[in-house]
Write a protein that holds these residues in place. Structure first.
Motif, PDB file in Angstrom:
ATOM      1  N   LYS A 330       0.854  -1.193   0.000  1.00 19.53           N
ATOM      2  CA  LYS A 330       0.000   0.000   0.000  1.00 19.53           C
ATOM      3  C   LYS A 330       0.890   1.243   0.000  1.00 19.53           C
ATOM      4  O   LYS A 330       2.095   1.161   0.244  1.00 19.53           O
ATOM      5  CB  LYS A 330      -0.935   0.004   1.203  1.00 19.53           C
ATOM      6  CG  LYS A 330      -0.267   0.149   2.553  1.00 19.53           C
ATOM      7  CD  LYS A 330      -1.289   0.123   3.667  1.00 19.53           C
ATOM      8  CE  LYS A 330      -0.636   0.370   5.013  1.00 19.53           C
ATOM      9  NZ  LYS A 330      -0.020   1.706   5.122  1.00 19.53           N
ATOM     10  N   LEU A 331       0.282   2.377  -0.288  1.00 20.18           N
ATOM     11  CA  LEU A 331       1.054   3.606  -0.372  1.00 20.18           C
ATOM     12  C   LEU A 331       1.621   3.996   0.988  1.00 20.18           C
ATOM     13  O   LEU A 331       0.972   3.830   2.022  1.00 20.18           O
ATOM     14  CB  LEU A 331       0.179   4.749  -0.899  1.00 20.18           C
ATOM     15  CG  LEU A 331      -0.316   4.620  -2.342  1.00 20.18           C
ATOM     16  CD1 LEU A 331      -1.164   5.824  -2.714  1.00 20.18           C
ATOM     17  CD2 LEU A 331       0.844   4.461  -3.309  1.00 20.18           C
ATOM     18  N   LEU A 332       2.836   4.545   0.964  1.00 23.52           N
ATOM     19  CA  LEU A 332       3.482   5.054   2.166  1.00 23.52           C
ATOM     20  C   LEU A 332       3.119   6.523   2.359  1.00 23.52           C
ATOM     21  O   LEU A 332       2.705   7.199   1.419  1.00 23.52           O
ATOM     22  CB  LEU A 332       4.998   4.915   2.038  1.00 23.52           C
ATOM     23  CG  LEU A 332       5.549   3.514   1.767  1.00 23.52           C
ATOM     24  CD1 LEU A 332       7.062   3.590   1.562  1.00 23.52           C
ATOM     25  CD2 LEU A 332       5.216   2.559   2.895  1.00 23.52           C
ATOM     26  N   PRO A 333       3.288   7.058   3.572  1.00 25.63           N
ATOM     27  CA  PRO A 333       3.091   8.494   3.758  1.00 25.63           C
ATOM     28  C   PRO A 333       4.013   9.281   2.837  1.00 25.63           C
ATOM     29  O   PRO A 333       5.122   8.846   2.521  1.00 25.63           O
ATOM     30  CB  PRO A 333       3.457   8.717   5.242  1.00 25.63           C
ATOM     31  CG  PRO A 333       3.225   7.383   5.890  1.00 25.63           C
ATOM     32  CD  PRO A 333       3.601   6.367   4.842  1.00 25.63           C
ATOM     33  N   PRO A 334       3.583  10.451   2.370  1.00 30.39           N
ATOM     34  CA  PRO A 334       4.386  11.196   1.387  1.00 30.39           C
ATOM     35  C   PRO A 334       5.645  11.789   1.988  1.00 30.39           C
ATOM     36  O   PRO A 334       5.677  12.181   3.152  1.00 30.39           O
ATOM     37  CB  PRO A 334       3.428  12.308   0.938  1.00 30.39           C
ATOM     38  CG  PRO A 334       2.526  12.515   2.116  1.00 30.39           C
ATOM     39  CD  PRO A 334       2.351  11.159   2.731  1.00 30.39           C
ATOM     40  N   LYS A 335       6.698  11.829   1.178  1.00 32.30           N
ATOM     41  CA  LYS A 335       7.918  12.551   1.524  1.00 32.30           C
ATOM     42  C   LYS A 335       7.880  13.894   0.785  1.00 32.30           C
ATOM     43  O   LYS A 335       7.620  13.939  -0.412  1.00 32.30           O
ATOM     44  CB  LYS A 335       9.156  11.744   1.115  1.00 32.30           C
ATOM     45  CG  LYS A 335       9.292  10.426   1.862  1.00 32.30           C
ATOM     46  CD  LYS A 335       9.506  10.652   3.344  1.00 32.30           C
ATOM     47  CE  LYS A 335       9.821   9.336   4.068  1.00 32.30           C
ATOM     48  NZ  LYS A 335       8.682   8.409   4.093  1.00 32.30           N
ATOM     49  N   LEU A 336       8.178  14.965   1.485  1.00 28.31           N
ATOM     50  CA  LEU A 336       7.832  16.295   0.990  1.00 28.31           C
ATOM     51  C   LEU A 336       9.023  17.154   0.585  1.00 28.31           C
ATOM     52  O   LEU A 336       8.845  18.316   0.206  1.00 28.31           O
ATOM     53  CB  LEU A 336       7.010  17.028   2.067  1.00 28.31           C
ATOM     54  CG  LEU A 336       5.777  16.264   2.576  1.00 28.31           C
ATOM     55  CD1 LEU A 336       5.121  17.026   3.712  1.00 28.31           C
ATOM     56  CD2 LEU A 336       4.793  16.003   1.447  1.00 28.31           C
ATOM     57  N   GLY A 337      10.248  16.615   0.638  1.00 27.60           N
ATOM     58  CA  GLY A 337      11.428  17.435   0.376  1.00 27.60           C
ATOM     59  C   GLY A 337      11.444  18.050  -1.013  1.00 27.60           C
ATOM     60  O   GLY A 337      11.629  19.262  -1.167  1.00 27.60           O
ATOM     61  N   ILE A 338      11.263  17.226  -2.052  1.00 30.19           N
ATOM     62  CA  ILE A 338      11.292  17.752  -3.419  1.00 30.19           C
ATOM     63  C   ILE A 338      10.081  18.646  -3.666  1.00 30.19           C
ATOM     64  O   ILE A 338      10.186  19.687  -4.338  1.00 30.19           O
ATOM     65  CB  ILE A 338      11.344  16.597  -4.440  1.00 30.19           C
ATOM     66  CG1 ILE A 338      12.603  15.739  -4.204  1.00 30.19           C
ATOM     67  CG2 ILE A 338      11.345  17.137  -5.865  1.00 30.19           C
ATOM     68  CD1 ILE A 338      13.906  16.497  -4.340  1.00 30.19           C
ATOM     69  N   LEU A 339       8.928  18.262  -3.141  1.00 29.33           N
ATOM     70  CA  LEU A 339       7.747  19.117  -3.275  1.00 29.33           C
ATOM     71  C   LEU A 339       8.020  20.504  -2.699  1.00 29.33           C
ATOM     72  O   LEU A 339       7.607  21.520  -3.265  1.00 29.33           O
ATOM     73  CB  LEU A 339       6.551  18.496  -2.556  1.00 29.33           C
ATOM     74  CG  LEU A 339       5.826  17.333  -3.234  1.00 29.33           C
ATOM     75  CD1 LEU A 339       4.643  16.889  -2.382  1.00 29.33           C
ATOM     76  CD2 LEU A 339       5.359  17.700  -4.621  1.00 29.33           C
ATOM     77  N   LYS A 340       8.725  20.541  -1.575  1.00 27.82           N
ATOM     78  CA  LYS A 340       9.032  21.813  -0.929  1.00 27.82           C
ATOM     79  C   LYS A 340       9.869  22.696  -1.864  1.00 27.82           C
ATOM     80  O   LYS A 340       9.593  23.897  -2.028  1.00 27.82           O
ATOM     81  CB  LYS A 340       9.773  21.569   0.374  1.00 27.82           C
ATOM     82  CG  LYS A 340      10.183  22.826   1.141  1.00 27.82           C
ATOM     83  CD  LYS A 340      10.808  22.445   2.475  1.00 27.82           C
ATOM     84  CE  LYS A 340      11.189  23.677   3.281  1.00 27.82           C
ATOM     85  NZ  LYS A 340      12.311  24.407   2.686  1.00 27.82           N
ATOM     86  N   TYR A 341      10.896  22.115  -2.477  1.00 20.04           N
ATOM     87  CA  TYR A 341      11.741  22.883  -3.393  1.00 20.04           C
ATOM     88  C   TYR A 341      10.937  23.401  -4.585  1.00 20.04           C
ATOM     89  O   TYR A 341      11.115  24.543  -5.026  1.00 20.04           O
ATOM     90  CB  TYR A 341      12.899  22.030  -3.895  1.00 20.04           C
ATOM     91  CG  TYR A 341      13.970  21.748  -2.873  1.00 20.04           C
ATOM     92  CD1 TYR A 341      14.293  22.669  -1.895  1.00 20.04           C
ATOM     93  CD2 TYR A 341      14.684  20.551  -2.898  1.00 20.04           C
ATOM     94  CE1 TYR A 341      15.284  22.414  -0.958  1.00 20.04           C
ATOM     95  CE2 TYR A 341      15.687  20.291  -1.972  1.00 20.04           C
ATOM     96  CZ  TYR A 341      15.972  21.220  -0.999  1.00 20.04           C
ATOM     97  OH  TYR A 341      16.959  20.969  -0.081  1.00 20.04           O
ATOM     98  N   VAL A 342      10.050  22.558  -5.132  1.00 16.00           N
ATOM     99  CA  VAL A 342       9.267  22.958  -6.304  1.00 16.00           C
ATOM    100  C   VAL A 342       8.285  24.063  -5.935  1.00 16.00           C
ATOM    101  O   VAL A 342       8.128  25.049  -6.678  1.00 16.00           O
ATOM    102  CB  VAL A 342       8.527  21.740  -6.890  1.00 16.00           C
ATOM    103  CG1 VAL A 342       7.551  22.174  -7.982  1.00 16.00           C
ATOM    104  CG2 VAL A 342       9.525  20.736  -7.463  1.00 16.00           C
TER     105      VAL A 342
END
Length: 831
Positions: A330-342
């Motif tokens: 099943k899907l894991l909780p999201p990792k937000l590092g790259i989203l933060k940069y974008v």
């Protein structure tokens, strides 16, 4: 330079996007219908994909030119992009040789000279990127800052030329930046190499997945429509697939190559940057980022600048939203590092917009599941690499079925953020709470975006036959199931998924029994067969590994599973039907408890606990699983007469997760100190976190083999880690790093003082107190069975074993944490 485009470009995309989501700290957010996800604690409500418009169907038909395939009219058309590809030279040497010559000559789409998106694959591309990073204002400013700090730290005498020394320090740091940038930047300089790599990947994948790579033509048409418009505007696609296998890297790159899209710059873990293969991947778009930046002040600035530079240039970026591969299915909780940069690149004006593109990648068989099981059981981790997979002739000769790739139509990040910001401001203006700072608000927005993407991936995903058969095999009572019943249950599951708006893989009119037979072949190592009986009878030969495929279904039924588990607190008591019914308000209270506790496991809907529960109750009543009598809920007579098959299905999906959290709660009793604190100030006993987690898993293995835990798959590191993190969030456990005086600083943990159990005069743990009450409430949801009477089990065997695994105290210290949260399992929801 203008982006390059392929022939047959589609019309510009609409700028409208789907309804967005407001993240809320409230348990029951009051939002309008049509929102798709939040990180609140309400049971999940599946949102189905809208049917394709007539325009998208027309655009799908135009893709005949691009994909060189005949398109079937209608919204469910799928195509195998490997159709006609020869996998083995010995099977068809003429066709195999012909295909190799097409790759060598770069014929048709293999030339990769016309594509949609930012320009790549030309000599000097990577040097241009490196130069831009080293000369960027933010990197230059960081070099100057660090140089000045280091200069001050030197305490130079007055006679030393400070400017000369400062210049020397800056030159040194520039060399470091140059080295970091050279190792970071994707080396997309040679289309000739890309064709060679494409041919290699093509041959590997077509041999491994003999049924091909399938895509939905209408979905791809909608995706490509947005890609064309983004290329016109010099805007990036941020492609966010789920991540189940190392093969994902190859699948997505090959797919973009095949479909004439500019290859994405793929964020990859540094563990894949290995000799030869790492260089090959880098030449095809991969760039490797460390998992931890540590104390390196320059490295994160270089990474940030590179991401922002790609966004500014309108380059496509691919990032696996879960960070690492899902070991559980099943899907894991999201990792937000790259989203933060974008997001920061957009907010800082480096681009006008970015398009969020969630993608679902599903496999009939994931080749790494055996190693996942070993890892999750806490066995020594074997070094596993993509190189190992690709060079393993046993693997690439396997017939592993097919890969299904599905696209959610990309949507504007700018519009999503604007709507979120507007709604947050409205909510905060009507709130009596003090205003939150910008950093907190940004974190909430990123988290909401991450969970939005997870919901989008779930809604786009199709359930593969292995998922259907795996779910049925692990949700039946008894030792096994006959062939006829297996086919019937798979048919029921398929119909139920489709009735809820979910999607099952299309197998071109293949009858249901043939689909089941095909899945049994793919899962032959996990499902055994008893022969010589009246009918073929199948049994789970490897429950743990099979659970990976079952978990691919669970997101569709979280609401039903939680409600049925809530009813089970009465159903398990047995007796006449009236005694097993529950008042609706009590069902809602139990849903409040379960959904809040398990919020790290599932993606929930946004319509609130009461609305989601009402919809779920109505659905289960229509399905004749439950019966509503006034304010009471219970099993329907039809469900009882049929042996509770459907009701049990929902419970069996959730029970392994309940078992894991129960195990985590039981293991906390091992943190009860055997000795008194040294003084009244240092009254908290701190234990090594890593060692305790290992001990908790050992406790679970012991409990499983002695009958106190039903499911071996409940004893896995990934779900246990989620459980412990949730317990930390609730304030039951407090964490910090050990004092330097105790030696090497390590992560340590302790029970909050108000949660520490009492020890009786004989040294035994007392079965009462705050932690005991919490455990007892959680235990009420567990599957009952022989040797699993919760109170007696815990207060005897489990407590004895807790004493056996009790880790040594690392240090005693004062209590400085915040107040523990309220006893939420006793708090009734405000509806």
């Amino acid at each position: 330079m203008a982006p390059r485009r392929a022939s047959g470009d589609l019309a510009p995309a609409s700028s409208s996007i789907q309804d967005d989501v407001l993240i809320s700290t409230d348990f029951q957010p009051r939002l309008r219908r049509g929102t798709s996800v939040s990180t609140t604690d309400s049971p999940f409500s599946f949102t189905s994909l809208a049917p394709p418009s007539a325009r998208v169907v027309q655009e799908a038909q135009k893709l005949e030119l691009v994909l060189q395939d005949k398109v079937v009219a209608g919204g469910s058309a799928t195509r195998d992009l490997f159709a006609g590809h020869a996998a083995h030279v010995r099977n068809d040497p003429i066709e195999f040789s012909k295909q190799l010559s097409l790759w060598a000559s770069g014929t048709g789409w293999r030339s990769y000279t016309e594509y949609i998106g930012g320009r790549i694959m030309y000599e000097g591309y990577s040097l241009k990127q490196i130069k831009a990073i080293t000369e960027s204002p933010q990197v230059t400013a960081k070099i100057r800052q660090l140089s000045e700090e280091r200069l001050e730290a030197l305490h130079l005498p007055p006679e030393v030329d400070r400017q000369e020394k400062l210049a020397s320090l800056e030159r040194q740091l520039r060399e470091v930046v140059l080295e970091v940038a050279d190792g970071l930047v994707a080396k997309m300089d040679s289309v000739r190499f890309l064709r060679f790599f494409g041919a290699s990947v093509n041959n590997i994948l077509v041999r491994m997945y003999d049924q091909g790579i399938h895509i939905s033509l209408p979905e791809y048409a909608a995706f490509r429509e947005v890609a064309v418009e983004a290329a016109k505007r010099k805007q990036s696609l941020l492609i966010l697939p789920c991540h189940k296998s190392h093969i994902d890297y190859l699948t997505m790159s090959w797919l973009f190559f095949r479909c004439g899209l500019s290859l994405p710059h793929i964020v990859a873990g540094a563990n894949l940057n290995m000799p030869i293969l790492g260089s090959w991947l880098q030449k095809c778009g991969a760039f490797f980022i460390r998992r931890s930046f540590g104390d390196d002040a320059l490295y994160p600035v270089v990474v940030k600048e590179y991401i922002e530079q790609l966004v500014e240039q309108g380059m496509n970026i691919e990032c696996f939203i879960e960070g690492g591969r899902s070991r559980t299915g099943k899907l894991l909780p999201p990792k937000l590092g790259i989203l933060k940069y974008v997001v920061e690149a957009l907010q800082n004006g480096r681009t006008d917009d970015v398009w969020i593109a969630p993608v679902s990648v599903q496999y009939d068989k994931v080749i790494e599941t055996e190693s996942y099981v070993n890892e999750l059981l806490g066995n020594p981790k074997e070094k596993e690499t993509l190189t190992g997979l690709l060079l393993n002739t046993r693997v690439i000769q396997l017939q592993l079925g097919r890969i299904d790739v599905r696209f959610k139509k990309p949507y504007s990040l700018k519009e999503w953020l604007n709507k979120q910001t507007d709604r947050r401001e409205i909510k905060l203006s009507t709130s009596t709470n003090p205003p939150l700072d910008r950093r907190t608000e940004q974190a909430k927005l990123l988290r909401a975006l991450g969970y939005q993407v997870l919901a989008d991936i779930n809604s786009a995903a199709v359930i593969m036959p292995a998922g259907l058969v795996g779910a049925v095999m692990l949700t039946i009572r008894g030792r096994g199931v006959g062939k006829q019943e297996l086919v019937e249950r798979v048919g029921w599951l398929r119909s139920t998924i489709e009735a809820r708006g979910g999607r099952v893989a299309d197998f071109a009119g293949m009858d249901l029994e043939s689909v089941v037979d095909r899945a049994l072949v793919v899962l032959k190592d996990l499902i055994g067969e008893h022969k010589g009986l009246i009918e073929p009878t199948y049994y789970p030969a490897n429950r743990f590994e099979l659970s990976f495929y079952r978990n691919q279904v669970i997101h569709l039924f979280v609401s039903e599973s939680m409600l049925c588990a809530a009813l089970y607190t009465h159903v398990k008591a047995g007796g006449a039907a009236p005694s097993q019914r529950m008042p609706t308000k009590d069902v809602l209270a139990e849903l409040h408890f379960l959904s809040r506790l398990l919020q790290h496991e599932f993606v929930y809907g946004t319509e609130g606990l009461e609305a989601n529960a009402a919809a779920t109750i109505a659905q289960l009543e229509r399905d004749e699983v439950i019966l509503i009598e006034g304010d009471l809920l219970g099993l329907s007579p039809k469900e009882r007469a049929s042996g509770r098959n459907n009701y049990d299905f929902y419970c069996f999906l959730l029970w392994p997760f309940i078992e894991t959290y129960w195990l985590a709660a039981v293991s906390l009793f091992a943190l009860t100190p055997l000795e008194a604190p040294p003084n009244s100030t240092d009254n908290v006993a701190w234990f090594a976190e890593k060692e305790f987690h290992k001990s908790a898993q050992l406790l679970g293995k012991n409990a499983h083999f002695q009958g106190d835990i039903s499911y071996l798959e409940a004893i896995n590191q990934a779900t246990l880690a989620n459980a412990f993190q949730r317990i930390v969030d609730l304030g039951v456990i407090i964490t910090r790093r050990s004092s330097p005086s105790a030696g090497k600083s390590i992560p340590i943990m302790a029970l909050h003082p108000k949660w520490v159990p009492e020890r009786l005069p004989n040294g035994q743990i007392a079965p009462h107190g705050r932690l005991w009450d919490f455990l007892s409430h959680l235990g009420a949801f567990r599957r009952e069975g022989k040797n699993r009477r919760d109170s007696a089990t815990v207060s005897t065997r489990m407590f004895r074993h807790c004493s056996a695994i009790a880790p040594p105290i690392v240090e005693w210290g004062p209590f400085t944490a915040t107040e523990a949260l309220s006893d939420f399992w006793k708090t009734k929801p405000q509806l």
